[in-house]
Design an enzyme around this catalytic site. Structure first.
Site, short mmCIF file in Angstrom:
data_model
loop_
_atom_site.label_atom_id
_atom_site.label_comp_id
_atom_site.label_asym_id
_atom_site.label_seq_id
_atom_site.Cartn_x
_atom_site.Cartn_y
_atom_site.Cartn_z
N ARG A 66 6.68 -12.56 -0.54
CA ARG A 66 5.71 -13.21 0.34
C ARG A 66 4.82 -14.21 -0.38
NH1 ARG A 66 6.74 -8.30 2.51
NH2 ARG A 66 7.43 -8.35 4.67
N GLU A 103 3.27 1.54 -4.30
CA GLU A 103 2.78 2.66 -3.51
C GLU A 103 3.93 3.49 -2.95
OE1 GLU A 103 2.05 -1.29 -1.60
OE2 GLU A 103 1.59 -0.51 -3.54
#
Length: 177
Positions: A66, A103
């Site tokens: 991104r 994460e």
């Protein structure tokens, strides 16, 4: 949040629960790219921010994938080069590599060894900062090849995850959850 169009941007970013796995709340930036006015407001805001840094930006490093969406546009607007940090095995030529915990998993990223000249001022860019793992890894790569990180730049910060605390340069994100 200011009235320079960022309210429109924020309104377009949904929270997607349990994506990409249970317990994760994903903030999706893609709807902003479907709204030309919101995209321009975001781009203009980030460009103004970069142009007002106390040090000129020589290189914007975009994190896979991104960071590639806004990175080249912002780099062109501020007169900087754009350099990608990609997942392992995606860049040709001589590269340096590091790994980091995300994460929801572990990843490896690379940068081309000749992409940044020693001492160039670098802004590391991604769409979102959560735990800071990918940005920290990108920063390590930049330093390994001689770059000087002047800022980590994100569109969104998930403040409760304290990702900025693991980074070694100032952090800016106009949208904070």
């Amino acid at each position: 949040m200011s009235s320079d169009g960022l309210d429109r941007v924020r309104a377009l970013i949904p929270a997607i629960p349990d994506f990409p796995q249970p317990g994760i709340v994903f903030r999706d930036l893609f709807p902003v790219f479907r709204d030309p006015k919101a995209l321009e407001a975001l781009s203009a805001h980030l460009t103004t921010h970069l142009l007002n840094l106390p040090t000129d930006v020589d290189v914007i490093v975009g994190i896979d994938a991104r960071g590639f969406l806004l990175g080249p546009l912002l780099a062109a607007r501020v007169g900087a080069s754009f350099v990608p940090v990609r997942k392992r095995g995606k860049l040709p030529g001589d590269v340096v590599r590091t790994s980091y915990a995300k994460e929801y998993g572990v990843d490896e990223v690379e940068i081309q060894k000749d992409a940044i000249k020693a001492g160039q001022n670098v802004v590391v860019l991604d769409d979102l900062i959560a735990t800071g793992g990918s940005a920290k890894a990108a920063g390590e790569l930049v330093r390994m090849i001689g770059g000087n990180i002047i800022e980590y730049l994100f569109v969104i910060e998930l403040e409760a995850l304290a990702g900025r605390d693991v980074l070694d340069a100032p952090v800016y994100a106009p949208i904070v959850y």
